[in-house]
Write a protein that holds these residues in place. Structure first.
Motif, mmCIF file in Angstrom:
data_model
loop_
_atom_site.group_PDB
_atom_site.id
_atom_site.type_symbol
_atom_site.label_atom_id
_atom_site.label_comp_id
_atom_site.label_asym_id
_atom_site.label_seq_id
_atom_site.Cartn_x
_atom_site.Cartn_y
_atom_site.Cartn_z
ATOM 1 N N SER A 1 0.704 -1.297 -0.002
ATOM 2 C CA SER A 1 -0.378 0.296 0.258
ATOM 3 C C SER A 1 1.342 1.009 -0.209
ATOM 4 C CB SER A 1 -0.646 0.200 1.405
ATOM 5 O OG SER A 1 -1.602 1.089 1.458
ATOM 6 N N GLY B 1 -8.554 3.108 -5.070
ATOM 7 C CA GLY B 1 -7.670 4.224 -4.564
ATOM 8 C C GLY B 1 -7.988 5.232 -5.283
ATOM 9 N N GLY C 1 -2.654 4.412 -2.879
ATOM 10 C CA GLY C 1 -4.001 2.939 -2.811
ATOM 11 C C GLY C 1 -3.367 1.560 -2.626
ATOM 12 N N GLU C 2 -4.471 0.720 -3.475
ATOM 13 C CA GLU C 2 -2.656 -0.256 -3.025
ATOM 14 C C GLU C 2 -1.686 -0.412 -4.433
ATOM 15 O OE1 GLU C 2 -5.849 -3.983 -3.658
ATOM 16 O OE2 GLU C 2 -6.844 -3.658 -1.712
#
Length: 267
Positions: A16, A117, A135-136
Motif C-alpha cells: 500500500s 484508491g 491505494g494499493e
C-alpha cells in the motif's frame, strides 16, 4: 490515470502507498486510439497487453511478462494531452494535491476515486506534469521497482529548487519508514527507495544558473536491449527519432508522445 492498480485488489502481499510513499510507482500513457498505440509499442518495445477492469479503453503493457506501464485511450474524450506521465505513491492524494497547490503548483485532474484508491494529475510550479496515487500498488511492486523496466527523470531549470518542491510534497528525506532518501550525485539529484534509484532530477551543473531554455518535464525511460533497433522500429511505424546515440534514444510515438529508450546495460 494510474491504470493497473485495480489488478492487485484482493491478492496477497499487496503493498500500500501508506507503507511505501514518495517514490514513482507507475507510468502511464494517455493516447487517442488504443489499437494504433498497441501496435506501435508492440513493434518498438515488444510489449504484450492485458485488459483492465476500468474499461475497454484501458490496457496494461507487459514486458517479459511483467507489468511495465498503463495505456488509456482517453486523450480525446477527456481533453487531455497525448503524453507519458509518472505517478508517485502517496499516503493521501488529497493532501498531496493540497501541498502542490500551496507551493505554487496546479491540480489538473482530481483527486478522483479509482477503486481501490484515489488519483490526481498535477503540475509542479515550473509546469512539469506528474500524477499521484493513493491505494494499493502491485503485489509485486518491489520486483517492478528493482527490475528497472521503466524509470523517470525530471528535466528542469533548477534541480535544487525542484528537489525542495517535491521533497515537501512527498516527505522525501523525512527518515520515516517507507519514505525516500535524496542524494546529490554528480550533477543530479537522485531519489532512492529502500536503496534502489527510482528517479533523477537534472538541470545541468548544480552550481550553475538555471537554464531558461529548458521546458521542465518528466521524461519516462524504458530499458531495452537494442536502442538502435527501437529507433528504427519507431520510424517504421509512424513515430520519429528526436535524438540517438549508442546508449540512449529520445523517440516520439505515432501520436506525438515523447519517451526515451535506454540501454539495459547502462542502468
Amino acid at each position: 490515470m494510474n491504470h493497473d492498480m485495480t489488478s492487485s485488489a484482493g491478492s496477497t502481499g499487496v503493498v500500500s502507498t501508506h507503507a511505501v510513499y514518495g517514490a514513482p510507482c507507475w507510468v502511464s500513457l494517455t493516447s487517442r486510439d488504443l489499437e494504433t498505440t498497441e501496435g506501435f509499442y508492440s513493434a518498438v518495445l515488444g510489449w504484450e497487453w492485458r485488459p483492465m477492469r476500468l474499461g475497454d479503453q484501458f490496457r496494461v503493457a507487459l514486458a517479459d511478462g511483467r507489468p511495465v506501464a498503463g495505456i488509456a485511450a482517453v486523450a480525446g474524450m477527456w481533453q487531455m494531452a497525448v503524453a507519458w506521465t509518472p505517478y508517485f505513491a502517496v499516503r493521501s492524494a488529497d493532501e498531496a494535491a493540497a501541498r502542490v497547490q500551496e507551493r505554487g503548483g496546479t491540480a489538473a485532474v482530481g483527486p478522483i476515486s479509482l477503486p481501490p484508491g484515489r488519483a490526481a494529475l498535477l503540475a509542479d510550479r515550473d509546469g512539469a506534469t506528474f500524477g499521484v496515487w493513493e491505494g494499493e500498488l502491485f503485489s509485486d511492486w518491489p520486483t517492478w521497482r528493482r527490475a528497472q523496466l521503466a524509470f523517470v527523470r525530471l528535466h528542469t531549470r533548477d534541480a535544487f529548487d525542484a528537489a525542495i518542491f517535491y521533497g515537501e510534497v512527498f516527505d522525501w528525506a523525512s527518515g520515516r519508514p517507507g519514505g525516500c532518501e535524496v542524494h546529490y550525485e554528480g550533477e543530479e539529484v537522485v531519489l532512492r527507495s529502500d536503496g534502489d534509484v527510482v528517479a533523477r532530477i537534472t538541470s545541468g551543473a548544480l552550481g550553475s544558473a538555471p537554464d531558461p531554455r529548458i521546458r521542465p518535464h518528466w521524461q519516462v525511460h524504458f530499458t531495452v536491449v537494442d536502442v538502435a533497433a527501437c529507433a528504427r522500429a519507431a520510424e517504421e511505424h509512424g513515430g520519429s527519432v528526436l535524438s540517438l546515440d549508442p546508449e540512449e534514444a529520445v523517440l516520439r510515438d505515432n501520436e506525438g508522445a515523447r519517451f526515451t529508450v535506454t540501454s539495459r546495460r547502462e542502468h
